[in-house]
Design a protein around this motif. Structure first.
Motif, PDB file in Angstrom:
ATOM      1  N   LEU A 323       0.824  -1.203   0.000  1.00 50.54           N
ATOM      2  CA  LEU A 323       0.000   0.000   0.000  1.00 50.54           C
ATOM      3  C   LEU A 323       0.863   1.261   0.000  1.00 50.54           C
ATOM      4  N   LEU A 324       1.864   1.295   0.882  1.00 45.29           N
ATOM      5  CA  LEU A 324       2.717   2.480   0.978  1.00 45.29           C
ATOM      6  C   LEU A 324       3.530   2.698  -0.295  1.00 45.29           C
ATOM      7  N   ALA A 325       4.026   1.611  -0.891  1.00 43.56           N
ATOM      8  CA  ALA A 325       4.800   1.732  -2.127  1.00 43.56           C
ATOM      9  C   ALA A 325       3.927   2.270  -3.256  1.00 43.56           C
ATOM     10  N   THR A 326       2.688   1.796  -3.333  1.00 48.16           N
ATOM     11  CA  THR A 326       1.773   2.272  -4.374  1.00 48.16           C
ATOM     12  C   THR A 326       1.432   3.743  -4.172  1.00 48.16           C
ATOM     13  N   LEU A 327       1.187   4.122  -2.925  1.00 48.22           N
ATOM     14  CA  LEU A 327       0.897   5.531  -2.633  1.00 48.22           C
ATOM     15  C   LEU A 327       2.101   6.415  -2.963  1.00 48.22           C
ATOM     16  N   ALA A 328       3.295   5.958  -2.610  1.00 44.28           N
ATOM     17  CA  ALA A 328       4.499   6.746  -2.875  1.00 44.28           C
ATOM     18  C   ALA A 328       4.749   6.885  -4.375  1.00 44.28           C
ATOM     19  N   ALA A 329       4.570   5.809  -5.119  1.00 49.14           N
ATOM     20  CA  ALA A 329       4.777   5.860  -6.568  1.00 49.14           C
ATOM     21  C   ALA A 329       3.766   6.793  -7.225  1.00 49.14           C
ATOM     22  N   THR A 330       2.505   6.712  -6.784  1.00 45.94           N
ATOM     23  CA  THR A 330       1.462   7.578  -7.330  1.00 45.94           C
ATOM     24  C   THR A 330       1.738   9.042  -7.004  1.00 45.94           C
ATOM     25  N   ALA A 331       2.159   9.306  -5.771  1.00 49.80           N
ATOM     26  CA  ALA A 331       2.473  10.675  -5.365  1.00 49.80           C
ATOM     27  C   ALA A 331       3.650  11.224  -6.165  1.00 49.80           C
ATOM     28  N   PHE A 332       4.645  10.376  -6.408  1.00 46.66           N
ATOM     29  CA  PHE A 332       5.807  10.791  -7.209  1.00 46.66           C
ATOM     30  C   PHE A 332       5.351  11.215  -8.607  1.00 46.66           C
ATOM     31  N   LEU A 333       4.486  10.430  -9.219  1.00 45.81           N
ATOM     32  CA  LEU A 333       4.001  10.756 -10.561  1.00 45.81           C
ATOM     33  C   LEU A 333       3.126  12.009 -10.566  1.00 45.81           C
ATOM     34  N   MET A 334       2.450  12.287  -9.467  1.00 45.53           N
ATOM     35  CA  MET A 334       1.587  13.466  -9.397  1.00 45.53           C
ATOM     36  C   MET A 334       2.382  14.768  -9.337  1.00 45.53           C
ATOM     37  N   ALA A 336       4.133  15.581 -11.649  1.00 44.88           N
ATOM     38  CA  ALA A 336       4.222  15.861 -13.093  1.00 44.88           C
ATOM     39  C   ALA A 336       5.557  15.450 -13.688  1.00 44.88           C
ATOM     40  N   VAL A 337       6.283  14.566 -13.000  1.00 46.48           N
ATOM     41  CA  VAL A 337       7.498  14.027 -13.581  1.00 46.48           C
ATOM     42  C   VAL A 337       7.138  13.193 -14.802  1.00 46.48           C
ATOM     43  N   ASP A 338       7.962  13.249 -15.822  1.00 43.41           N
ATOM     44  CA  ASP A 338       7.708  12.512 -17.057  1.00 43.41           C
ATOM     45  C   ASP A 338       8.046  11.031 -16.847  1.00 43.41           C
ATOM     46  N   PRO A 339       7.078  10.119 -16.979  1.00 46.00           N
ATOM     47  CA  PRO A 339       7.365   8.694 -16.796  1.00 46.00           C
ATOM     48  C   PRO A 339       8.437   8.168 -17.755  1.00 46.00           C
ATOM     49  N   ILE A 340       8.539   8.768 -18.941  1.00 49.63           N
ATOM     50  CA  ILE A 340       9.565   8.340 -19.897  1.00 49.63           C
ATOM     51  C   ILE A 340      10.952   8.663 -19.363  1.00 49.63           C
ATOM     52  N   VAL A 341      11.093   9.839 -18.752  1.00 41.75           N
ATOM     53  CA  VAL A 341      12.390  10.208 -18.152  1.00 41.75           C
ATOM     54  C   VAL A 341      12.709   9.274 -16.988  1.00 41.75           C
ATOM     55  N   VAL A 342      11.708   8.967 -16.166  1.00 45.41           N
ATOM     56  CA  VAL A 342      11.916   8.021 -15.066  1.00 45.41           C
ATOM     57  C   VAL A 342      12.372   6.669 -15.619  1.00 45.41           C
ATOM     58  N   THR A 343      11.767   6.254 -16.715  1.00 46.81           N
ATOM     59  CA  THR A 343      12.151   4.996 -17.351  1.00 46.81           C
ATOM     60  C   THR A 343      13.602   5.028 -17.791  1.00 46.81           C
ATOM     61  N   GLU A 344      14.008   6.103 -18.449  1.00 48.08           N
ATOM     62  CA  GLU A 344      15.380   6.221 -18.938  1.00 48.08           C
ATOM     63  C   GLU A 344      16.378   6.182 -17.795  1.00 48.08           C
ATOM     64  N   VAL A 345      16.048   6.865 -16.701  1.00 46.93           N
ATOM     65  CA  VAL A 345      16.940   6.869 -15.535  1.00 46.93           C
ATOM     66  C   VAL A 345      16.979   5.491 -14.881  1.00 46.93           C
ATOM     67  N   SER A 346      15.827   4.841 -14.774  1.00 48.91           N
ATOM     68  CA  SER A 346      15.756   3.553 -14.073  1.00 48.91           C
ATOM     69  C   SER A 346      16.564   2.471 -14.777  1.00 48.91           C
ATOM     70  N   VAL A 347      16.558   2.453 -16.119  1.00 48.90           N
ATOM     71  CA  VAL A 347      17.290   1.391 -16.811  1.00 48.90           C
ATOM     72  C   VAL A 347      18.799   1.588 -16.688  1.00 48.90           C
ATOM     73  N   VAL A 348      19.240   2.851 -16.633  1.00 43.03           N
ATOM     74  CA  VAL A 348      20.679   3.107 -16.457  1.00 43.03           C
ATOM     75  C   VAL A 348      21.112   2.746 -15.040  1.00 43.03           C
ATOM     76  N   PHE A 349      20.344   3.169 -14.044  1.00 38.57           N
ATOM     77  CA  PHE A 349      20.699   2.836 -12.662  1.00 38.57           C
ATOM     78  C   PHE A 349      20.504   1.350 -12.378  1.00 38.57           C
ATOM     79  N   SER A 350      19.649   0.700 -13.162  1.00 37.62           N
ATOM     80  CA  SER A 350      19.531  -0.751 -13.050  1.00 37.62           C
ATOM     81  C   SER A 350      20.870  -1.409 -13.349  1.00 37.62           C
ATOM     82  N   ALA A 351      21.557  -0.901 -14.372  1.00 35.27           N
ATOM     83  CA  ALA A 351      22.883  -1.442 -14.702  1.00 35.27           C
ATOM     84  C   ALA A 351      23.859  -1.250 -13.549  1.00 35.27           C
TER      85      ALA A 351
END
Length: 409
Positions: A323-334, A336-351
């Motif tokens: 529940l807390l993770a879902t609320l935090a993720a939703t709040a982060f997106l609210m 107005a951060v671009d999900p595409i930018v988050v995606t680009e950052v996440s795949v690099v930091f995944s490495a």
């Protein structure tokens, strides 16, 4: 017959789960700019995720325990906490990106602003995590994720010069107007997208929830060695379609709508509709997997009761984390951060986080106290060691390349 259906559904689930928002966006970006010259990275990533997913699934089947439960016990609380912190940062960012990906997919068929869709998606994801049956969640979303086959159909419909595509893939040479450092940056991003940590955490924990035993090893391996490669083929189809349609026009990929443009050009509105169904299913399925991975990993590390099959009162910590993770993720997106930018950052930091994720799995898979006669053989260890070297190189290069190329610009 039951075993045959288990294999078939597992394969379908693997296809739907492998191609998430990171794979969709990164493969389309790479395809539009580099064609198939980076296909070798996709192949490396598919083989790598197969190697470590098989280890992780085998550990779960033989020991009856999940990844973080064993990592903390085998390597100690400090190393386990370092592993948890690094991998959970990436998994949470991926969770944010997947929820955002669902919202962007739904926006393609509506005139509603994405920020109005995000809370609804967050609520639906949490309801599925809380109430939906585990098998129903996987199989329905996995089946619908097969709609992404439309990208392969689009490539065929576009009638490319197959010899030129094969030559491009085999030579692995960059276009003349691109720089080698940008080529290297996208190679690392593709590798990180293919080997995101949540996949093995979800796979092993799901195996424990499904009560895998040594007798299920063949089914598990069929799921891994057929499902993930088929998902890789879909990733290559996304890149090829982007190259054929967007490449000649020098159109970059900055939105999810641009990922779908090649399908619309080749197959029209019907093809676009099918692609959007695939987008929604793949990103929603990945959102559920990443959300569960957050809950699984944290609860396992701290020794709390966990599992979708466990009633909320008996696994209160696990369900509170979801529940807390879902609320935090939703709040982060609210914000107005671009999900595409988050995606680009996440795949690099995944490495960057990959060594902390996969080294402990290799250690546990070799421990006779946990694995008995089912420990790693020579081939698994050889591949595991080779990939640890590759993962280490990618981890060291990821951040400098991201800064040097300004995220691939």
């Amino acid at each position: 017959m039951k075993r045959v259906f288990a294999v078939a559904l597992g394969i379908l689930t693997a296809i739907g789960g492998f191609v998430d928002i990171g794979d969709l966006v990164t493969n389309a970006q790479v395809g539009a700019r580099f064609g198939l010259s980076l296909v070798w990275v996709v192949l490396m990533g598919v083989l790598g995720i197969c190697v470590f997913a098989e280890m992780s699934g085998r550990v779960a089947a033989v020991s009856g325990r999940a990844t973080f439960d064993l990592v903390r016990e085998r390597l100690g609380p400090r190393v386990g906490l370092l592993n948890l912190g690094a991998s959970m940062l990436i998994t949470f960012l991926t969770f944010v990106a997947e929820i955002g990906g669902v919202a962007l997919s739904l926006q393609l068929v509506s005139s509603v602003h994405v920020l109005l869709i995000v809370p609804l998606v967050g609520l639906l994801v949490w309801l599925v995590l809380w109430r939906a049956r585990f098998s129903l969640m996987e199989n329905v979303l996995g089946l619908l994720g097969l709609a992404l086959v439309v990208f392969a159909v689009a490539v065929w419909q576009l009638g490319p010069d197959w010899g030129a595509l094969v030559h491009q893939a085999v030579t692995a040479d960059k276009p003349a107007d691109e720089r080698w450092r940008t080529y290297a940056y996208y190679a690392v991003a593709l590798f990180g997208a293919a080997m995101t940590p949540y996949e093995v955490f979800f796979f092993s924990s799901g195996g424990v929830e499904e009560h895998w035993g040594p007798e299920d090893l063949r089914t598990m391996r069929a799921n891994v060695f057929i499902g993930f490669p088929l998902g890789g083929i879909l990733s290559v189809a996304v890149a090829a379609s982007a190259w054929l349609v967007l490449g000649p026009l020098e159109i970059g990929v900055d939105t999810l709508g641009q990922v779908a443009l090649p399908v619309a050009a080749a197959l029209g509105k019907v093809g676009l509709a099918v692609a959007i169904v695939g987008f929604v299913a793949a990103t929603f399925g990945a959102a559920c997997e990443t959300g569960l991975s957050v809950g699984y990993s944290i609860a396992q590390y701290f020794g709390a009761q966990w599992g979708k099959y466990v009633r909320p009162p008996e696994a209160a910590v696990f369900h509170a984390i979801l529940l807390l993770a879902t609320l935090a993720a939703t709040a982060f997106l609210m914000t107005a951060v671009d999900p595409i930018v988050v995606t680009e950052v996440s795949v690099v930091f995944s490495a960057v986080a990959l060594p902390l994720t996969y080294f402990p799995i290799l250690v546990v898979a070799n421990d006779p106290d946990y694995m008995g006669e089912h420990g790693n053989g020579r081939l698994a260890n050889a591949l595991g060691m080779v990939y640890l070297v590759v993962i280490g190189v990618a981890a060291v290069a990821a951040i400098p390349l991201m800064i040097w190329t300004r995220m691939g610009q």
